[in-house]
Write a protein that holds these residues in place. Structure first.
Motif, mmCIF file in Angstrom:
data_model
loop_
_atom_site.group_PDB
_atom_site.id
_atom_site.type_symbol
_atom_site.label_atom_id
_atom_site.label_comp_id
_atom_site.label_asym_id
_atom_site.label_seq_id
_atom_site.Cartn_x
_atom_site.Cartn_y
_atom_site.Cartn_z
ATOM 1 N N LYS A 199 0.838 -1.203 0.000
ATOM 2 C CA LYS A 199 0.000 0.000 0.000
ATOM 3 C C LYS A 199 0.872 1.252 0.000
ATOM 4 N N PRO A 200 0.521 2.275 -0.798
ATOM 5 C CA PRO A 200 1.306 3.514 -0.845
ATOM 6 C C PRO A 200 0.990 4.421 0.328
ATOM 7 N N ILE A 201 1.666 5.559 0.380
ATOM 8 C CA ILE A 201 1.568 6.477 1.517
ATOM 9 C C ILE A 201 0.170 7.053 1.668
ATOM 10 N N THR A 202 -0.547 7.281 0.575
ATOM 11 C CA THR A 202 -1.890 7.863 0.680
ATOM 12 C C THR A 202 -2.855 6.904 1.372
ATOM 13 N N VAL A 203 -2.730 5.624 1.071
ATOM 14 C CA VAL A 203 -3.581 4.629 1.731
ATOM 15 C C VAL A 203 -3.194 4.504 3.200
ATOM 16 N N GLY A 204 -1.889 4.533 3.482
ATOM 17 C CA GLY A 204 -1.453 4.481 4.873
ATOM 18 C C GLY A 204 -1.953 5.668 5.677
ATOM 19 N N LEU A 205 -1.914 6.851 5.079
ATOM 20 C CA LEU A 205 -2.415 8.046 5.759
ATOM 21 C C LEU A 205 -3.905 7.940 6.031
ATOM 22 N N ASN A 206 -4.651 7.446 5.064
ATOM 23 C CA ASN A 206 -6.090 7.271 5.265
ATOM 24 C C ASN A 206 -6.364 6.270 6.385
ATOM 25 N N ASN A 207 -5.625 5.169 6.413
ATOM 26 C CA ASN A 207 -5.827 4.165 7.459
ATOM 27 C C ASN A 207 -5.464 4.720 8.831
ATOM 28 N N LEU A 208 -4.402 5.519 8.893
ATOM 29 C CA LEU A 208 -3.991 6.108 10.170
ATOM 30 C C LEU A 208 -5.052 7.074 10.686
ATOM 31 N N ALA A 209 -5.557 7.920 9.812
ATOM 32 C CA ALA A 209 -6.539 8.928 10.231
ATOM 33 C C ALA A 209 -7.860 8.297 10.633
ATOM 34 N N ASN A 210 -8.191 7.134 10.055
ATOM 35 C CA ASN A 210 -9.479 6.505 10.332
ATOM 36 C C ASN A 210 -9.400 5.381 11.358
ATOM 37 N N THR A 211 -8.217 5.138 11.903
ATOM 38 C CA THR A 211 -8.097 4.118 12.950
ATOM 39 C C THR A 211 -8.665 4.669 14.250
#
Length: 284
Positions: free
Chosen positions: A229-241
């Protein structure tokens, strides 16, 4: 004279207001990322941190949870680097070759081919999701960094071809003909004459491709696997955890980490353009 000064004052005032309005979210992100959790909850949104700390940056990078894993953005960041750099370089190279052929080595049907390639520029990304998934499955690179890289290369070729073709149309045909008379081959003309004259469009295309690919979310979330997964997906997952307490400082630091490479590219490009404008002014 007074009217001119007043006009300039009003103009600069309006431009300054627009600049402040545009930079306000960035300011909030930076100052929030430098605050601890207590100051974020008790302080004002626009207030400066009383005791600046980089703990939220460290957590966003290495220990923040992005779903069930708590490794921060670090693995996602390196996935993006591994995917973006080759995708940008290959799509730019292929676009330059296509533009060179379609502008200086025209053949029967070349304009029709170029018109069909333009459809790729305006085609919605959602249209290619299913067929691209099937192709990646046939090639055996689905849900991998290499598959995501291939998707971005293919998706970027229409845009890069358009940029280079329109730029090369402005190059004098006499240069190509003179090189042919001297016995230069197709590739010799391309590497020794065309590419050295392509610095401006190369810079523009590299910036365009890097920005689009690095900040892409749709292809990243559809074509990547658990470990790619790229950084944009990681950022989305972090913000929505979900957690007991929302850590806005960590979210802001994570967003800035994801944006730093794009900012770096724009700063480098800005220096290039300023240097070019200065050199042109001096020559003038």
């Amino acid at each position: 004279m007074n009217r001119i000064n007043l006009h300039r004052l009003v103009l600069w005032g309006i431009l300054l207001l627009f600049a402040l309005w545009f930079l306000a979210p960035l300011y909030v992100m930076v100052v929030t990322s430098l605050k601890d959790a207590d100051q974020v909850r008790s302080g004002n949104l626009l207030s400066l941190p009383t005791a600046p700390t980089l703990s939220s940056w460290s957590k966003a990078w290495s220990t923040a949870c992005t779903g069930v894993e708590c490794n921060g953005l670090q693995p996602f960041f390196w996935n993006s680097v591994l995917m973006v750099v080759p995708a940008v370089l290959v799509s730019t190279l292929l676009g330059s070759i296509n533009g060179y052929v379609l502008s200086k080595w025209k053949f029967r049907g070349s304009e029709t081919l170029f018109a069909f390639m333009l459809f790729g520029v305006f085609m919605p990304m959602q249209v290619v999701l299913l067929p691209m998934s099937q192709v990646l499955g046939w090639l055996g690179i689905a849900s991998s960094v290499w598959g995501l890289m291939a998707v971005h290369i293919v998706a970027g070729i229409p845009s890069t071809t358009l940029f280079f073709r329109n730029y090369y149309v402005g190059l004098p045909d006499e240069l190509i003909k003179a090189a042919q008379l001297d016995g230069a081959s197709f590739w010799q003309i391309f590497w020794r004459i065309v590419i050295p004259l392509s610095t401006p469009i190369l810079v523009v295309t590299l910036i365009w491709q890097f920005t689009n690919i690095w900040n892409d979310f749709l292809y990243g979330v559809v074509f990547s696997g658990a470990d790619s997964k790229p950084i944009t997906v990681g950022l989305n997952n972090l913000a929505n955890t979900s957690s007991s307490v929302k850590e806005y400082n960590v979210d802001m630091a994570a967003a800035l980490i994801a944006a730093l490479p794009t900012l770096f590219v724009y700063v480098v490009a800005g220096k290039y353009f300023v240097r070019g404008l200065t050199a042109g002014a001096v020559k003038g």
